[in-house]
Design a protein around this motif. Structure first.
Motif, PDB file in Angstrom:
ATOM      1  N   SER A  76       1.544  13.130  -3.379  1.00 26.39           N
ATOM      2  CA  SER A  76       1.868  13.461  -4.774  1.00 26.39           C
ATOM      3  C   SER A  76       3.364  13.755  -4.947  1.00 26.39           C
ATOM      4  O   SER A  76       3.882  13.682  -6.053  1.00 26.39           O
ATOM      5  CB  SER A  76       1.028  14.649  -5.249  1.00 26.39           C
ATOM      6  OG  SER A  76       1.233  15.761  -4.403  1.00 26.39           O
ATOM      7  N   ASN A  77       4.039  14.122  -3.859  1.00 31.41           N
ATOM      8  CA  ASN A  77       5.467  14.441  -3.960  1.00 31.41           C
ATOM      9  C   ASN A  77       6.355  13.211  -3.819  1.00 31.41           C
ATOM     10  O   ASN A  77       7.568  13.313  -3.932  1.00 31.41           O
ATOM     11  CB  ASN A  77       5.857  15.447  -2.865  1.00 31.41           C
ATOM     12  CG  ASN A  77       5.197  16.795  -3.089  1.00 31.41           C
ATOM     13  OD1 ASN A  77       4.579  17.020  -4.121  1.00 31.41           O
ATOM     14  ND2 ASN A  77       5.321  17.695  -2.129  1.00 31.41           N
ATOM     15  N   GLN A  78       5.745  12.067  -3.543  1.00 36.87           N
ATOM     16  CA  GLN A  78       6.551  10.884  -3.262  1.00 36.87           C
ATOM     17  C   GLN A  78       6.764  10.072  -4.530  1.00 36.87           C
ATOM     18  O   GLN A  78       5.848   9.864  -5.322  1.00 36.87           O
ATOM     19  CB  GLN A  78       5.877  10.054  -2.175  1.00 36.87           C
ATOM     20  CG  GLN A  78       5.556  10.953  -0.987  1.00 36.87           C
ATOM     21  CD  GLN A  78       5.676  10.288   0.347  1.00 36.87           C
ATOM     22  OE1 GLN A  78       6.000   9.107   0.446  1.00 36.87           O
ATOM     23  NE2 GLN A  78       5.421  11.049   1.391  1.00 36.87           N
ATOM     24  N   VAL A  79       7.994   9.647  -4.677  1.00 32.33           N
ATOM     25  CA  VAL A  79       8.395   8.934  -5.874  1.00 32.33           C
ATOM     26  C   VAL A  79       9.058   7.627  -5.449  1.00 32.33           C
ATOM     27  O   VAL A  79       9.890   7.636  -4.540  1.00 32.33           O
ATOM     28  CB  VAL A  79       9.421   9.785  -6.674  1.00 32.33           C
ATOM     29  CG1 VAL A  79       9.956   9.009  -7.863  1.00 32.33           C
ATOM     30  CG2 VAL A  79       8.782  11.095  -7.137  1.00 32.33           C
ATOM     31  N   VAL A  80       8.648   6.512  -6.051  1.00 31.64           N
ATOM     32  CA  VAL A  80       9.373   5.266  -5.800  1.00 31.64           C
ATOM     33  C   VAL A  80       9.779   4.677  -7.150  1.00 31.64           C
ATOM     34  O   VAL A  80       9.143   4.945  -8.177  1.00 31.64           O
ATOM     35  CB  VAL A  80       8.542   4.240  -4.983  1.00 31.64           C
ATOM     36  CG1 VAL A  80       8.261   4.745  -3.583  1.00 31.64           C
ATOM     37  CG2 VAL A  80       7.242   3.901  -5.677  1.00 31.64           C
ATOM     38  N   VAL A 131      -8.452   0.984  -2.499  1.00 32.18           N
ATOM     39  CA  VAL A 131      -8.429  -0.466  -2.643  1.00 32.18           C
ATOM     40  C   VAL A 131      -7.943  -0.835  -4.046  1.00 32.18           C
ATOM     41  O   VAL A 131      -7.141  -1.757  -4.228  1.00 32.18           O
ATOM     42  CB  VAL A 131      -9.839  -1.059  -2.373  1.00 32.18           C
ATOM     43  CG1 VAL A 131      -9.831  -2.565  -2.569  1.00 32.18           C
ATOM     44  CG2 VAL A 131     -10.309  -0.695  -0.969  1.00 32.18           C
ATOM     45  N   ALA A 132      -8.396  -0.093  -5.050  1.00 29.85           N
ATOM     46  CA  ALA A 132      -8.012  -0.382  -6.442  1.00 29.85           C
ATOM     47  C   ALA A 132      -6.508  -0.256  -6.631  1.00 29.85           C
ATOM     48  O   ALA A 132      -5.888  -1.100  -7.298  1.00 29.85           O
ATOM     49  CB  ALA A 132      -8.757   0.564  -7.393  1.00 29.85           C
ATOM     50  N   CYS A 133      -5.908   0.777  -6.074  1.00 30.97           N
ATOM     51  CA  CYS A 133      -4.451   0.944  -6.234  1.00 30.97           C
ATOM     52  C   CYS A 133      -3.703  -0.203  -5.556  1.00 30.97           C
ATOM     53  O   CYS A 133      -2.702  -0.699  -6.083  1.00 30.97           O
ATOM     54  CB  CYS A 133      -3.989   2.299  -5.688  1.00 30.97           C
ATOM     55  SG  CYS A 133      -4.494   3.680  -6.736  1.00 30.97           S
ATOM     56  N   ARG A 152      -7.492  13.843  -3.344  1.00 29.96           N
ATOM     57  CA  ARG A 152      -7.021  12.566  -2.825  1.00 29.96           C
ATOM     58  C   ARG A 152      -5.798  12.111  -3.621  1.00 29.96           C
ATOM     59  O   ARG A 152      -5.587  12.544  -4.760  1.00 29.96           O
ATOM     60  CB  ARG A 152      -8.141  11.519  -2.903  1.00 29.96           C
ATOM     61  CG  ARG A 152      -9.269  11.804  -1.919  1.00 29.96           C
ATOM     62  CD  ARG A 152     -10.371  10.795  -2.037  1.00 29.96           C
ATOM     63  NE  ARG A 152     -11.067  10.906  -3.311  1.00 29.96           N
ATOM     64  CZ  ARG A 152     -11.500   9.881  -4.035  1.00 29.96           C
ATOM     65  NH1 ARG A 152     -11.306   8.649  -3.619  1.00 29.96           N
ATOM     66  NH2 ARG A 152     -12.137  10.075  -5.178  1.00 29.96           N
ATOM     67  N   ALA A 153      -5.011  11.247  -3.027  1.00 27.85           N
ATOM     68  CA  ALA A 153      -3.790  10.781  -3.682  1.00 27.85           C
ATOM     69  C   ALA A 153      -3.399   9.446  -3.065  1.00 27.85           C
ATOM     70  O   ALA A 153      -3.489   9.291  -1.845  1.00 27.85           O
ATOM     71  CB  ALA A 153      -2.666  11.801  -3.479  1.00 27.85           C
ATOM     72  N   VAL A 154      -3.024   8.496  -3.910  1.00 25.09           N
ATOM     73  CA  VAL A 154      -2.662   7.162  -3.427  1.00 25.09           C
ATOM     74  C   VAL A 154      -1.409   6.693  -4.160  1.00 25.09           C
ATOM     75  O   VAL A 154      -1.259   6.916  -5.361  1.00 25.09           O
ATOM     76  CB  VAL A 154      -3.802   6.141  -3.687  1.00 25.09           C
ATOM     77  CG1 VAL A 154      -3.464   4.786  -3.060  1.00 25.09           C
ATOM     78  CG2 VAL A 154      -5.145   6.641  -3.168  1.00 25.09           C
ATOM     79  N   LEU A 155      -0.511   6.046  -3.435  1.00 23.52           N
ATOM     80  CA  LEU A 155       0.643   5.386  -4.039  1.00 23.52           C
ATOM     81  C   LEU A 155       0.798   4.035  -3.340  1.00 23.52           C
ATOM     82  O   LEU A 155       1.096   3.982  -2.148  1.00 23.52           O
ATOM     83  CB  LEU A 155       1.908   6.248  -3.857  1.00 23.52           C
ATOM     84  CG  LEU A 155       3.262   5.596  -4.170  1.00 23.52           C
ATOM     85  CD1 LEU A 155       3.312   5.046  -5.589  1.00 23.52           C
ATOM     86  CD2 LEU A 155       4.396   6.602  -3.983  1.00 23.52           C
ATOM     87  N   ALA A 156       0.529   2.960  -4.095  1.00 24.37           N
ATOM     88  CA  ALA A 156       0.562   1.627  -3.485  1.00 24.37           C
ATOM     89  C   ALA A 156       1.689   0.802  -4.088  1.00 24.37           C
ATOM     90  O   ALA A 156       1.967   0.899  -5.283  1.00 24.37           O
ATOM     91  CB  ALA A 156      -0.776   0.922  -3.717  1.00 24.37           C
ATOM     92  N   PRO A 204       4.718  -0.442  -8.353  1.00 24.00           N
ATOM     93  CA  PRO A 204       4.059   0.627  -7.609  1.00 24.00           C
ATOM     94  C   PRO A 204       3.060   1.367  -8.501  1.00 24.00           C
ATOM     95  O   PRO A 204       3.344   1.619  -9.682  1.00 24.00           O
ATOM     96  CB  PRO A 204       5.206   1.564  -7.213  1.00 24.00           C
ATOM     97  CG  PRO A 204       6.451   0.760  -7.371  1.00 24.00           C
ATOM     98  CD  PRO A 204       6.169  -0.224  -8.473  1.00 24.00           C
ATOM     99  N   VAL A 205       1.895   1.673  -7.956  1.00 25.58           N
ATOM    100  CA  VAL A 205       0.851   2.363  -8.727  1.00 25.58           C
ATOM    101  C   VAL A 205       0.454   3.638  -8.007  1.00 25.58           C
ATOM    102  O   VAL A 205       0.101   3.613  -6.829  1.00 25.58           O
ATOM    103  CB  VAL A 205      -0.383   1.450  -8.910  1.00 25.58           C
ATOM    104  CG1 VAL A 205      -1.533   2.216  -9.570  1.00 25.58           C
ATOM    105  CG2 VAL A 205      -0.024   0.226  -9.742  1.00 25.58           C
TER     106      VAL A 205
END
Lengths: 164, 784
Positions: free
Chosen positions: B31-35, B256-258, B196-200, B268-269
């Protein structure tokens, strides 16, 4: 397809860890999001976003506040302390050091909230604190890793050291 | 001049090296990561437990917001099929297609520039459902004519399981008495503080998925399988994770969705789960019903156990465990630490219209411990013998090891009887029991409970082969690299999310080279940086990654010794490795620092002995023999006071005597015990996912689903015994889950004891919420 109406924005000024920040925010924007995303201080974590777990606790004018339930516009002009502001330099302060030495954190996600809550407790209550006083003060913060034993111990050590 | 000795890092109570980043707000959570160009996802979830999707209307969603529905990704799914014959399989869709099977199942996904806007847009999607009869209990699911959750199945049973020991009938005949019960553990879950947290994003053709997971490589496998692409076109990064406890040891549709959305949108999502979603859609666990009978003789010696194990596995089989994991584990461990051999058990992993069911710290062992320990308490009552004595009579003894339990698990060693003796003396058991009895006669509802157990840990190839899972989790790998300044990097396939492994692996491997903690970095969680491995679960990381790291450290040491011996002109056998470097035994003046030694190896190949390559890297893999696990044991005792009018249970004391073999860092071991016990107290008193008969989850906030606070968890006192494992490197055993195994059994026994003066009750259901306790108090009065 509809267009979303542009939200009205208000200018607010927050002094965070001693530095003034002026930001434009919509009325519904939460303090936690302003701290994390507008100001870029990611240390305040969100655990539940309904004001229960205490992970997002910050000090607003010296008092603990759940930043996930506080609208940013409501604290315009306030003086805010987050976990990043606890120690002035790169060194850990006595409370942070005690948390490390007593192994009072595991995954670290709830830790900023505990540090802020403990800061308020230690600053506002004459020590040394009893175990019960400490447990009551931190009962609004949830930790899922430590079983609280070492957190209580860390705060007790600081309270004793500060009381001399 | 001081004489140098080989240092001992193992056993040192050292503070963790990873702490400062968390204490200063620098945790690297997803959650702390930003792109740059990051967009934000929100899922629309099913409000029905079981329904057909008639239509999905997305026309109200504003332009500029992307929408995906089940049809868009109908060809992708997460499938996890057991190798057990007759297993009924059903792939978990990325977004539901045609039908929903649990409340909270993702049905549509929106992606907007801002998370607030994404939430607004999600509300504008209108989905028309045609509700079907929901299946919301094990009983209903297995009843004749129940609606089928997966239409192509023949029943709602994933696969029936059964085992009978060859001597079962004979042992049952030897018994003269029995006690029986139906033992119920509620549905609950690990509930880490970070959801949970995802960044793709797609970078140079590679799909990079940052996700809060315990099993990065397995998630890469799951995503590559789901998308039908090569594994090397997917990179999974799991940075700091805010607690896992098993919840983050499964592949999820949102991951998988992200990945799919990022690929489709070219942007990026990011998706950050909120707490309500966590309750609805992060996998549940723990819900077991056991019908069990203990067969014993007049002296209270157990002869046999008969059990039926029902587990409510929810709507889909989860990757990588399948939906048979809990049943299989319970069937193996139900006999507990006892030396009887007669055993008959049947298992029923059942499909229902509930959130899928995955791992949670202890996997089945809490439920198994609850059942066997309640039965042993009841046997003691039946025979009029002390509960502690009833256990002592039946435990596996020191000279029994290696002991194959009635369920086929091989216990490698331990200190079961000793733990009882140590506890007895430590807490003044006999006086304490007497004092509590006196208090009860004066009208206070106070009582004591106990539970003893073995904790299967670091089980590998043999165990997972038996479990029929598609991927056998047999090993972990570590690569150690020394740089030219003499600093060590350990890159390992396990994950650290609170267990202290950045410290303990450094202690364990650094000791071999004499390199102190401050000069070691542990790298984990990035599939491009570490070797393939399963990850962190099942109390395996210290044993397996630690073992691999220690083997690799030994390889490095051999090379360093060869070069040092050449440079110092002595034999390798005369060298001492220590914090300052490498010295000649008895001649501290002949010392070469680690930095100098490493510098020479990399930068002065002209000085190296013949045939030595200028590299300092070693990779080793470790699968702890015999592959069925190494067994930690522990004995827990707790005391409670019950409020007769409110039904509130107050825990007044809690003691743990545990033996996890050689301890790498006792401070970390104690932290793990405390945390486990606190979670077990949650299981015992508070935590329960409550569904109504329509399959609606009623507990979706921390106001409804209670977690233990600092006022609910008492001080937890710990004592250690150390019986080294004969099988593992360094004699260490896994112990991350153990604390959570016993508390439900302990507290139930203590409450039963506390109510004994009112009248006899048999407590067989947890959590002991005030409502349940009041019901037991009423029963006690009726039974008087």
């Amino acid at each position: 397809m509809k267009e979303v109406a542009a939200e009205s924005r208000t200018e607010i000024t927050l002094t965070v860890n001693g530095v003034a920040h002026t930001v434009q925010v919509s009325p519904r924007r939460l303090l936690a999001d302003v701290l994390r995303d507008d100001i870029g201080l990611k240390g305040t974590n969100l655990g539940c976003e309904h004001g229960y777990c205490g992970a997002c606790t910050v000090l607003v004018d010296g008092e603990t506040v759940r930043s996930c339930l506080t609208l940013a516009v409501a604290v315009d002009g306030a003086d805010i302390t987050t976990v990043e502001g606890l120690s002035g330099s790169d060194e850990l302060n006595d409370l942070q050091r005690a948390f490390q030495e007593a192994h009072a954190l595991q995954c670290g996600f709830c830790t900023p909230g505990f540090l802020i809550t403990a800061t308020e407790l230690l600053d506002s209550t004459e020590g040394p604190l009893t175990e019960q006083q400490i447990r009551e003060a931190i009962a609004g913060n949830i930790c899922r890793c430590t079983g609280y034993v070492h957190i209580v111990e860390a705060i007790r050590r600081v309270s004793e050291a500060r009381a001399g | 001049m001081t004489t140098f000795h080989e240092p001992r890092f193992v056993g040192a109570r050292v503070a963790r090296v990873e702490d400062p980043r968390f204490l200063t707000g620098q945790g690297r959570y997803v959650s702390n990561q930003v792109v740059a160009g990051m967009r934000h996802a929100r899922f629309v979830r099913s409000p029905f437990a079981h329904a057909r999707i008639v239509s999905v209307d997305t026309s109200a969603v504003p332009s500029g917001v992307a929408v995906f529905t089940g049809e868009d990704w109908a060809s992708y799914a997460i499938e996890c099929t057991s190798r057990y014959e007759g297993f009924q399989s059903a792939a978990m869709p990325v977004l539901a297609v045609g039908k929903v099977r649990y409340v909270g199942e993702p049905v549509a996904m929106v992606v907007a520039d801002d998370p607030y806007e994404a939430e607004d847009a999600a509300e504008l999607i209108l989905i028309d459902y045609d509700p079907l009869e929901p299946v919301t209990s094990i009983e209903q699911a297995l009843s004749e004519g129940a609606p089928l959750i997966h239409e192509h199945w023949t029943s709602n049973l994933y696969v029936p399981r059964a085992y009978t020991s060859p001597d079962y009938d004979e042992k049952v005949r030897e018994a003269t008495r029995t006690v029986s019960g139906r033992f119920v553990n509620s549905r609950h879950s690990g509930v880490p503080m970070e959801g949970r947290a995802v960044l793709a994003e797609v970078v140079d053709g590679e799909i990079v998925v940052r996700t809060a997971t315990q099993i990065p490589h397995l998630i890469r496998t799951a995503i590559a399988n789901a998308l039908g692409i090569s594994e090397n076109s997917v990179r999974v990064i799991s940075p700091d994770v805010g607690g896992g406890f098993g919840v983050k040891a499964q592949a999820y549709p949102e991951e998988v969705a992200c990945a799919l959305a990022a690929r489709s949108l070219g942007a990026p999502v990011k998706w950050i789960e909120d707490r309500r979603e966590h309750f609805l859609a992060s996998h549940h666990s723990r819900q077991h019903v056991h019908d069990a009978t203990l067969h014993f003789d007049d002296e209270g010696r157990i002869r046999a156990l008969t059990a039926a194990v029902y587990v409510d596995m929810g709507a889909y089989s989860v990757f990588p465990w399948t939906s048979t994991m809990d049943t299989g584990m319970a069937m193996g461990i139900l006999p507990g630490p006892y030396r009887f051999t007669g055993y008959k058990v049947n298992g029923f992993p059942t499909c229902t219209n509930k959130t899928p069911y995955g791992a949670y710290r202890g996997v089945s062992r809490p439920a198994a411990c609850f059942t066997i320990e309640r039965l042993v308490d009841w046997m003691a009552r039946d025979r009029g013998i002390d509960r502690l004595e009833a256990r002592r009579r039946n435990l596996v003894r020191k000279d029994d090891y290696p002991w194959t339990n009635a369920g086929g698990l091989v216990y490698d060693g331990g200190s079961l009887e000793e733990s009882i003796d140590v506890m007895r003396e430590w807490i003044g058991y006999d006086d304490l029991v007497q004092r509590l009895a006196e208090e009860r006669r004066r009208g206070r509802l106070v009582g004591l409970g106990m539970a003893i157990f073995t904790e299967q840990s670091a089980h590998t190839t043999e165990e997972f082969k038996k479990r029929g899972v598609p991927i056998v989790f047999g090993y972990e790998t570590a690569t150690l690299r020394l740089d030219s300044t003499g600093n060590l990097t350990i890159a390992t396939s396990i994950h650290n999310h609170g267990q202290g492994l950045e410290t303990t692996l450094a202690q364990f491997a650094g000791e071999v080279l004499g390199i102190p903690l401050e000069r070691i970095k542990v790298v984990f969680g990035d599939t491009n940086q570490v070797a393939y491995g399963a990850g962190t679960f099942a109390s395996r990381s210290a044993v397996l990654a630690g073992g691999a790291a220690r083997l690799a450290a030994t390889d490095l040491r051999e090379k360093l010794a060869r070069v040092a011996a050449h440079l110092l002109e002595v034999s390798e056998a005369d060298l001492v490795f220590h914090e300052e470097g490498v010295s000649v035994v008895g001649s501290p003046e002949s010392t070469i620092s680690m930095a100098e030694l490493c510098r020479i190896i990399y930068q002065r190949p002209d000085l190296l002995p013949e045939g030595v390559t200028p590299t300092l890297e070693a990779t080793r893999t470790y699968d702890a023999p015999p592959g069925t696990g190494t067994y930690t044991n522990a004995f827990h005792v707790g005391t409670v006071e019950v409020d007769e009018h409110t039904g509130v249970v107050n825990i007044t004391g809690y003691w743990v005597v545990e033996d996890c073999g050689v301890m790498i860092n006792p401070l970390v071991v104690e932290g793990q015990i405390h945390g486990g016990v606190a979670q077990g107290i949650g299981s015992a008193l508070f935590e329960e996912m409550v569904y109504d008969e329509d399959g609606q989850l009623l507990t979706t906030t921390f106001m409804d689903y209670l977690l233990p606070t600092a006022l609910d968890v008492p001080h937890i006192a710990t004592r250690h015994l150390e019986t080294p494992s004969p099988n593992t490197i360094g004699g260490i055993k896994g112990m991350g889950e153990g604390g959570a195994i016993a508390p439900a059994a302990v507290i139930a026994g203590a409450v039963e004891d506390a109510l004994s003066e009112i009248g006899p009750v048999w407590i067989s259901e947890v959590p002991l919420t005030p409502e349940r306790v009041l019901r037991y108090i009423r029963q006690a009065k009726e039974n008087r």
